[in-house]
Write a protein that holds these residues in place. Structure first.
Motif, PDB file in Angstrom:
ATOM      1  N   THR A 180       0.831  -1.215   0.000  1.00  0.00           N
ATOM      2  CA  THR A 180       0.000   0.000   0.000  1.00  0.00           C
ATOM      3  C   THR A 180       0.863   1.261   0.000  1.00  0.00           C
ATOM      4  O   THR A 180       0.613   2.210  -0.754  1.00  0.00           O
ATOM      5  CB  THR A 180      -0.939  -0.001   1.219  1.00  0.00           C
ATOM      6  N   GLU A 209      -7.094   6.551 -10.075  1.00  0.00           N
ATOM      7  CA  GLU A 209      -7.364   5.218  -9.532  1.00  0.00           C
ATOM      8  C   GLU A 209      -6.827   4.136 -10.460  1.00  0.00           C
ATOM      9  O   GLU A 209      -6.241   3.145 -10.012  1.00  0.00           O
ATOM     10  CB  GLU A 209      -8.871   5.040  -9.332  1.00  0.00           C
ATOM     11  N   ARG A 210      -7.033   4.323 -11.774  1.00  0.00           N
ATOM     12  CA  ARG A 210      -6.528   3.345 -12.730  1.00  0.00           C
ATOM     13  C   ARG A 210      -5.006   3.294 -12.705  1.00  0.00           C
ATOM     14  O   ARG A 210      -4.399   2.223 -12.820  1.00  0.00           O
ATOM     15  CB  ARG A 210      -7.013   3.691 -14.144  1.00  0.00           C
ATOM     16  N   GLU A 259      -3.979   1.340  -9.762  1.00  0.00           N
ATOM     17  CA  GLU A 259      -4.180  -0.093 -10.021  1.00  0.00           C
ATOM     18  C   GLU A 259      -3.028  -0.669 -10.832  1.00  0.00           C
ATOM     19  O   GLU A 259      -2.546  -1.779 -10.563  1.00  0.00           O
ATOM     20  CB  GLU A 259      -5.504  -0.297 -10.767  1.00  0.00           C
ATOM     21  N   ASP A 260      -2.575   0.095 -11.847  1.00  0.00           N
ATOM     22  CA  ASP A 260      -1.460  -0.372 -12.670  1.00  0.00           C
ATOM     23  C   ASP A 260      -0.188  -0.516 -11.836  1.00  0.00           C
ATOM     24  O   ASP A 260       0.561  -1.492 -11.971  1.00  0.00           O
ATOM     25  CB  ASP A 260      -1.212   0.599 -13.829  1.00  0.00           C
ATOM     26  N   ALA A 269      -0.073  -1.012  -8.630  1.00  0.00           N
ATOM     27  CA  ALA A 269      -0.277  -2.127  -7.708  1.00  0.00           C
ATOM     28  C   ALA A 269       0.037  -3.460  -8.391  1.00  0.00           C
ATOM     29  O   ALA A 269       0.624  -4.361  -7.777  1.00  0.00           O
ATOM     30  CB  ALA A 269      -1.718  -2.122  -7.197  1.00  0.00           C
ATOM     31  N   HIS A 270      -0.339  -3.592  -9.669  1.00  0.00           N
ATOM     32  CA  HIS A 270      -0.014  -4.818 -10.405  1.00  0.00           C
ATOM     33  C   HIS A 270       1.502  -4.982 -10.524  1.00  0.00           C
ATOM     34  O   HIS A 270       2.024  -6.101 -10.405  1.00  0.00           O
ATOM     35  CB  HIS A 270      -0.640  -4.784 -11.795  1.00  0.00           C
TER      36      HIS A 270
END
Length: 357
Positions: free
Chosen positions: A254, A280-281, A284-285, A287-288
């Protein structure tokens, strides 16, 4: 609504190639026409196609092609979901086209690793095993390991077939493999997550690996023998985990994502104008990327991380997003991980792979 002529299907079947049937099925799926899609396969069965051929030579390859279409931005997420749902319903209908065996040759549990939602490959395997005479307990997608083990104690299967499509589930798969073996049940691993050559299945101590449903069914039936389960601890398979890099990166996920997204706004000015949804997207990228970095640390395999990055670059390119935005993200991730030798190596090699992609 699309229409299909039985004659066209008959010609495809008598021609000895499943490829024309795949085209007919894919057209119906993309049109969202469940009845036409089912009609293609049911007519083909009447013309001599076997249920196993329908499952593995038609539905399986078409589903894979649908996934590629999504990755290349030719299909929307909605189209991919509709195609998957229709295929799943057709598989259920096909399951009742063949009578159950008079006596089962044994019992096999088929399940997706906890956190794995791509259930169709495992479903194809379950139906193939049933066709070949096995009693099959199909636990579906996302089977939590404690519940899987409880089921094994209750049912006493001869074998567990574990499926996973996403490499970031490998640490969870490892825990499931060792838990099943501790319960005295050997594990056959399959799915894209375990590598095209099964390298991660072997690394994580699985008793066997198969590249597809047919190979898995043959292995279960007594091809290359699945050895008896040998209980062991995960650290025995992966001694490099002693350096704690995997644990620290996964636990700090995080924070790493938040700091990287904040830092990108300074390095890539265009991000400052992003909407909340775009931010947000982006998160997400990132985070991947962190998830794949952690998984690569878990299995100590550079190729897993570099392969994901080059694949992601292709996805971004197909969606009109500059892949070069990945490079500063890797640099920012490297700053708090500078004292982590293996993570630093992975990030450096990832950057090099992007530069040459």
């Amino acid at each position: 609504m699309t229409t299909r002529t039985p004659q066209g299907v008959a010609t495809a079947v008598t021609g000895g190639s499943a490829e024309p049937l795949r085209g007919l099925l894919q057209d119906a799926l993309l049109a969202g026409d469940e009845y036409a899609a089912a009609g293609v396969l049911f007519t083909a069965l009447d013309e001599g196609l076997t249920v196993e051929q329908a499952l593995l030579d038609v539905i399986g390859p078409v589903q894979a092609e649908v996934g590629l279409g999504w990755a290349a931005n030719r299909l929307t997420v909605a189209q991919e979901h509709v195609a998957t749902a229709v295929n799943d319903r057709i598989i259920a209908a096909l399951a009742h086209r063949s009578p159950p065996p008079r006596a089962a040759r044994g019992r096999i549990t088929v399940a997706c690793v906890e956190g794995e939602w791509h259930a169709l490959p495992a479903r194809l395997l379950a139906e193939t095993l049933r066709l070949r005479g096995w009693r099959v307990d199909f636990l579906g997608a996302q089977a939590p390991t404690p519940h899987l083990i409880a089921h094994l104690h209750q049912s006493g299967p001869d074998l567990v077939a574990l499926s996973s499509s996403i490499p970031t589930r490998l640490p969870t798969a490892h825990a499931a493999i060792t838990a099943c073996q501790a319960a005295g049940v050997p594990v056959l691993a399959g799915g894209a997550a375990f590598g095209t050559d099964g390298r991660y299945a072997r690394l994580l101590g699985a008793d066997g690996w198969a590249p597809d449903a047919r190979a898995a069914a043959e292995l279960a039936a007594g091809g290359p023998a699945v050895p008896p389960a040998v209980p062991h601890e995960p650290v025995e398979d992966l001694p490099h985990l002693a350096d704690q890099e995997y644990t620290l990166v996964s636990r700090g996920r995080t924070r790493l994502v938040r700091e990287t997204v904040d830092g990108l706004a300074d390095r890539v000015p265009a991000l400052r104008a992003y909407t909340e949804r775009q931010r947000e997207r982006t998160a997400e990228d990132i985070a991947h990327i962190v998830d794949f970095l952690a998984t690569a640390l878990y299995v100590d395999d550079d190729e897993l991380f570099t392969g994901f990055l080059t694949w992601t670059a292709g996805i971004l390119d197909a969606r009109g997003v500059p892949a070069r935005s990945l490079a500063p993200a890797l640099e920012l991730l490297g700053e708090p991980l500078r004292d982590f030798p293996r993570a630093t190596r992975l990030l450096r090699r990832g950057g090099a792979a992007l530069a040459t992609a």
